[in-house]
Design a protein around this motif. Sequence first.
Motif, mmCIF file in Angstrom:
data_model
loop_
_atom_site.group_PDB
_atom_site.id
_atom_site.type_symbol
_atom_site.label_atom_id
_atom_site.label_comp_id
_atom_site.label_asym_id
_atom_site.label_seq_id
_atom_site.Cartn_x
_atom_site.Cartn_y
_atom_site.Cartn_z
ATOM 1 N N SER A 16 0.826 -1.209 0.000
ATOM 2 C CA SER A 16 0.000 0.000 0.000
ATOM 3 C C SER A 16 0.862 1.261 0.000
ATOM 4 C CB SER A 16 -0.958 0.005 1.193
ATOM 5 O OG SER A 16 -0.246 -0.114 2.390
ATOM 6 N N THR A 17 1.984 1.232 0.699
ATOM 7 C CA THR A 17 2.867 2.395 0.750
ATOM 8 C C THR A 17 3.529 2.654 -0.591
ATOM 9 O OG1 THR A 17 3.335 1.932 3.072
ATOM 10 C CG2 THR A 17 4.855 3.404 1.933
ATOM 11 N N MET A 18 3.980 1.606 -1.230
ATOM 12 C CA MET A 18 4.763 1.755 -2.455
ATOM 13 C C MET A 18 3.937 1.790 -3.729
ATOM 14 S SD MET A 18 7.733 2.123 -1.318
ATOM 15 C CE MET A 18 8.825 1.956 -2.697
ATOM 16 N N VAL A 75 -24.944 -8.615 -1.771
ATOM 17 C CA VAL A 75 -23.930 -9.254 -0.932
ATOM 18 C C VAL A 75 -22.886 -8.190 -0.593
ATOM 19 C CG1 VAL A 75 -22.150 -11.035 -0.792
ATOM 20 C CG2 VAL A 75 -24.307 -11.508 -1.980
ATOM 21 N N THR A 76 -22.608 -8.032 0.695
ATOM 22 C CA THR A 76 -21.646 -7.013 1.132
ATOM 23 C C THR A 76 -20.323 -7.653 1.498
ATOM 24 O OG1 THR A 76 -22.469 -7.149 3.400
ATOM 25 C CG2 THR A 76 -23.426 -5.440 1.984
ATOM 26 N N TYR A 77 -19.246 -6.948 1.163
ATOM 27 C CA TYR A 77 -17.925 -7.425 1.562
ATOM 28 C C TYR A 77 -17.206 -6.352 2.348
ATOM 29 C CZ TYR A 77 -15.298 -4.827 -2.048
ATOM 30 O OH TYR A 77 -14.720 -3.851 -2.817
ATOM 31 N N ALA A 78 -16.511 -6.790 3.376
ATOM 32 C CA ALA A 78 -15.739 -5.892 4.228
ATOM 33 C C ALA A 78 -14.306 -5.816 3.724
ATOM 34 C CB ALA A 78 -15.747 -6.416 5.669
ATOM 35 N N SER A 79 -13.681 -4.670 3.952
ATOM 36 C CA SER A 79 -12.245 -4.538 3.697
ATOM 37 C C SER A 79 -11.637 -3.796 4.870
ATOM 38 C CB SER A 79 -11.976 -3.775 2.395
ATOM 39 O OG SER A 79 -12.147 -2.385 2.581
ATOM 40 N N ASN A 80 -10.303 -3.833 4.934
ATOM 41 C CA ASN A 80 -9.587 -3.104 5.982
ATOM 42 C C ASN A 80 -9.572 -1.606 5.722
ATOM 43 O OD1 ASN A 80 -9.039 -5.473 7.270
ATOM 44 N ND2 ASN A 80 -6.974 -5.671 6.472
ATOM 45 N N GLY A 81 -10.185 -1.166 4.646
ATOM 46 C CA GLY A 81 -10.271 0.251 4.316
ATOM 47 C C GLY A 81 -10.120 0.476 2.829
ATOM 48 N N ASN A 82 -10.505 1.648 2.391
ATOM 49 C CA ASN A 82 -10.402 2.011 0.982
ATOM 50 C C ASN A 82 -8.956 1.969 0.511
ATOM 51 O OD1 ASN A 82 -13.163 2.566 0.440
ATOM 52 N ND2 ASN A 82 -12.968 4.496 1.541
ATOM 53 N N GLY A 83 -8.742 1.331 -0.622
ATOM 54 C CA GLY A 83 -7.413 1.289 -1.209
ATOM 55 C C GLY A 83 -6.469 0.266 -0.614
ATOM 56 N N GLY A 98 -17.240 -11.501 -12.759
ATOM 57 C CA GLY A 98 -18.445 -10.906 -13.334
ATOM 58 C C GLY A 98 -19.568 -10.765 -12.325
ATOM 59 N N ILE A 99 -19.201 -10.363 -11.088
ATOM 60 C CA ILE A 99 -20.205 -10.220 -10.033
ATOM 61 C C ILE A 99 -20.205 -8.794 -9.500
ATOM 62 C CG2 ILE A 99 -20.193 -12.646 -9.338
ATOM 63 C CD1 ILE A 99 -18.270 -11.893 -7.054
ATOM 64 N N GLU A 100 -21.287 -8.452 -8.818
ATOM 65 C CA GLU A 100 -21.397 -7.145 -8.186
ATOM 66 C C GLU A 100 -21.616 -7.345 -6.691
ATOM 67 O OE1 GLU A 100 -20.837 -3.443 -7.726
ATOM 68 O OE2 GLU A 100 -20.760 -4.279 -9.735
ATOM 69 N N LEU A 101 -20.667 -6.848 -5.906
ATOM 70 C CA LEU A 101 -20.753 -6.886 -4.447
ATOM 71 C C LEU A 101 -20.714 -5.446 -3.955
ATOM 72 C CD1 LEU A 101 -18.009 -9.599 -3.773
ATOM 73 C CD2 LEU A 101 -20.459 -9.982 -3.893
ATOM 74 N N THR A 102 -21.203 -5.209 -2.756
ATOM 75 C CA THR A 102 -21.175 -3.870 -2.170
ATOM 76 C C THR A 102 -20.052 -3.790 -1.148
ATOM 77 O OG1 THR A 102 -23.542 -3.604 -2.522
ATOM 78 C CG2 THR A 102 -22.514 -2.158 -0.886
ATOM 79 N N HIS A 103 -19.179 -2.810 -1.331
ATOM 80 C CA HIS A 103 -18.004 -2.627 -0.472
ATOM 81 C C HIS A 103 -18.371 -1.864 0.796
ATOM 82 C CE1 HIS A 103 -14.041 -0.345 0.321
ATOM 83 N NE2 HIS A 103 -13.968 -1.548 0.861
ATOM 84 N N ILE A 104 -17.942 -2.412 1.937
ATOM 85 C CA ILE A 104 -18.091 -1.752 3.232
ATOM 86 C C ILE A 104 -16.679 -1.618 3.813
ATOM 87 C CG2 ILE A 104 -19.181 -1.786 5.517
ATOM 88 C CD1 ILE A 104 -21.228 -1.830 3.189
ATOM 89 N N PRO A 105 -16.077 -0.413 3.773
ATOM 90 C CA PRO A 105 -14.718 -0.246 4.297
ATOM 91 C C PRO A 105 -14.713 -0.105 5.823
ATOM 92 C CG PRO A 105 -15.483 1.815 3.345
ATOM 93 C CD PRO A 105 -16.577 0.796 3.118
ATOM 94 N N TYR A 106 -13.701 -0.681 6.445
ATOM 95 C CA TYR A 106 -13.513 -0.584 7.892
ATOM 96 C C TYR A 106 -12.148 0.006 8.181
ATOM 97 C CZ TYR A 106 -17.664 -3.386 8.669
ATOM 98 O OH TYR A 106 -18.956 -3.826 8.703
#
Length: 172
Positions: A16-18, A75-83, A98-106
């Motif tokens: 993520s840094t680089m 269907v919602t998916y969690a992430s550790n944050g945007n990006g 070829g799917i559509e999921l809804t992103h929920i950032p944490y």
Amino acid sequence: AKSAQDGYTLFVCAASTMVVTPMLMGAKAPINAQRDFVPVGLVSRLPFFIVVPADVPVKSVQELVALAKAKPGTVTYASNGNGTSGHLGFEVLKRQAGIELTHIPYKGSGPALIDLTAGQVQVFFDNLPSSVPYIKGGRIRALAVTSEGVEPSAPDLPTVGATVKGYEATAW
């Protein structure tokens, strides 16, 4: 980045840094990885595990893809944050499958896992160490690993690439 190139100063960082931050920030990024650093080597690659709450009725990536296709965007998916690597890994999975999921950032794995176990989100890419207690406790289930090959720490888990051809996502 501003240290003298003396051969003694090393910088260890995550992808993520680089890669991600400079790409998201463009010309405003505080560093230019290609200009400011000389790579020495890769320290480690860490796959993700696709995990779902125990009560989500999917037992495989194939079933997850089928559910997402049957109910696009629900269907919602969690992430550790945007990006983050997990967020971008899911975006690649969405495109390739070829799917559509809804992103929920944490703000990190901890809050995402809490909401995952509570059923607030249906799926999460996590690193094995933080998920193991929840998996062993029966609160979540691992569906697959995102590495290209079998993960030695979880040899019974299939790869996502076995279902979504060519898929691989790791943090480094």
